[in-house]
Design a protein around this motif. Structure first.
Motif, mmCIF file in Angstrom:
data_model
loop_
_atom_site.group_PDB
_atom_site.id
_atom_site.type_symbol
_atom_site.label_atom_id
_atom_site.label_comp_id
_atom_site.label_asym_id
_atom_site.label_seq_id
_atom_site.Cartn_x
_atom_site.Cartn_y
_atom_site.Cartn_z
ATOM 1 N N VAL A 110 0.823 -1.207 0.000
ATOM 2 C CA VAL A 110 0.000 0.000 0.000
ATOM 3 C C VAL A 110 0.858 1.259 0.000
ATOM 4 C CG1 VAL A 110 -1.567 1.343 1.463
ATOM 5 C CG2 VAL A 110 -2.016 -1.070 1.035
ATOM 6 N N LEU A 111 1.835 1.307 0.882
ATOM 7 C CA LEU A 111 2.636 2.521 0.999
ATOM 8 C C LEU A 111 3.551 2.715 -0.202
ATOM 9 C CD1 LEU A 111 3.288 2.362 4.816
ATOM 10 C CD2 LEU A 111 1.722 3.888 3.602
ATOM 11 N N GLU A 112 4.023 1.619 -0.787
ATOM 12 C CA GLU A 112 4.825 1.767 -2.005
ATOM 13 C C GLU A 112 3.976 2.366 -3.128
ATOM 14 O OE1 GLU A 112 7.015 -1.002 -5.280
ATOM 15 O OE2 GLU A 112 7.512 -1.426 -3.172
ATOM 16 N N GLU A 113 2.749 1.932 -3.262
ATOM 17 C CA GLU A 113 1.851 2.506 -4.276
ATOM 18 C C GLU A 113 1.688 4.011 -4.058
ATOM 19 O OE1 GLU A 113 0.508 1.412 -6.986
ATOM 20 O OE2 GLU A 113 1.104 -0.679 -6.779
ATOM 21 N N ALA A 114 1.432 4.403 -2.834
ATOM 22 C CA ALA A 114 1.216 5.821 -2.539
ATOM 23 C C ALA A 114 2.480 6.642 -2.767
ATOM 24 C CB ALA A 114 0.724 5.984 -1.095
ATOM 25 N N VAL A 115 3.624 6.137 -2.321
ATOM 26 C CA VAL A 115 4.894 6.858 -2.476
ATOM 27 C C VAL A 115 5.291 6.967 -3.947
ATOM 28 C CG1 VAL A 115 7.393 6.646 -2.048
ATOM 29 C CG2 VAL A 115 5.772 6.465 -0.150
ATOM 30 N N VAL A 116 5.151 5.889 -4.699
ATOM 31 C CA VAL A 116 5.504 5.924 -6.123
ATOM 32 C C VAL A 116 4.607 6.904 -6.870
ATOM 33 C CG1 VAL A 116 5.548 4.563 -8.262
ATOM 34 C CG2 VAL A 116 6.614 3.666 -6.190
ATOM 35 N N ASN A 117 3.344 7.007 -6.491
ATOM 36 C CA ASN A 117 2.466 8.001 -7.116
ATOM 37 C C ASN A 117 2.994 9.413 -6.899
ATOM 38 O OD1 ASN A 117 0.632 6.307 -8.351
ATOM 39 N ND2 ASN A 117 -0.863 6.413 -6.705
ATOM 40 N N VAL A 118 3.454 9.702 -5.703
ATOM 41 C CA VAL A 118 4.016 11.027 -5.437
ATOM 42 C C VAL A 118 5.268 11.245 -6.293
ATOM 43 C CG1 VAL A 118 5.142 12.513 -3.710
ATOM 44 C CG2 VAL A 118 3.079 11.224 -3.103
ATOM 45 N N GLY A 125 -3.965 1.690 -15.170
ATOM 46 C CA GLY A 125 -3.989 2.722 -14.135
ATOM 47 C C GLY A 125 -5.139 2.547 -13.165
ATOM 48 N N GLY A 126 -4.979 3.167 -12.000
ATOM 49 C CA GLY A 126 -6.039 3.180 -11.006
ATOM 50 C C GLY A 126 -6.010 2.049 -9.998
ATOM 51 N N LEU A 127 -5.238 1.001 -10.279
ATOM 52 C CA LEU A 127 -5.231 -0.139 -9.369
ATOM 53 C C LEU A 127 -4.519 0.190 -8.056
ATOM 54 C CD1 LEU A 127 -6.208 -3.016 -9.079
ATOM 55 C CD2 LEU A 127 -4.073 -3.798 -10.094
ATOM 56 N N GLY A 128 -3.513 1.051 -8.108
ATOM 57 C CA GLY A 128 -2.766 1.404 -6.901
ATOM 58 C C GLY A 128 -3.638 2.028 -5.830
#
Length: 139
Positions: A39-47, A103-106
């Motif tokens: 979860v946190l990798e998804e959020a961090v990579v988005n940033v 897209g959008g799965l993260g």
């Protein structure tokens, strides 16, 4: 606990170490570590990939705190305004992977694996994504 990151994909491995520290410090069930990493990798990579389209070096933070049986992660950046909770169509997980829209799965994973997810844009121009997960102590 806080992790300071740069908007560079090479920073992602620091995240796994940070999550391991958080799990140890807060005596979280080791099985929760995998879920938090995802979860946190998804959020961090988005940033890293989308918050700073103009480029340049930027920093952002990930804070972790635990209160009672809930661990809270707060991702804060000064990138372009972006509420990931309002972006794109809902992900249709009933379709085969090849037929799904890219897209959008993260953010779907973030919303479904965490117990609470909130976004706000602060008056001083920061994106703040708050993600909460109820936890169990180690057996």
């Amino acid at each position: 606990m806080q992790l300071l990151l740069k908007n560079d994909i090479s920073q992602v491995p620091l995240l796994a170490d940070f999550i391991d520290q958080v799990c140890g410090e807060f005596a979280l069930d080791p099985n929760l570590s995998f879920q938090l990493n995802l979860v946190l990798e998804e959020a961090v990579v988005n940033v890293i990939q989308y918050a700073f389209p103009e480029g340049g070096e930027h920093t952002f933070t990930l804070d972790a705190d635990k209160e009672a049986d809930t661990v809270t992660f707060v991702l804060k950046d000064d990138g372009k305004p972006f509420n990931p909770l309002e972006q794109g169509p809902a992900v249709d997980t009933s379709l085969d992977a090849e037929k799904r829209q890219i897209g959008g799965l993260g953010i779907f994973l973030v919303q479904h694996m965490m117990d609470e997810v909130e976004y706000q844009r602060t008056p001083d121009g920061k994106n703040v994504l708050v993600m909460k997960k109820r936890s169990s102590p180690q057996p």
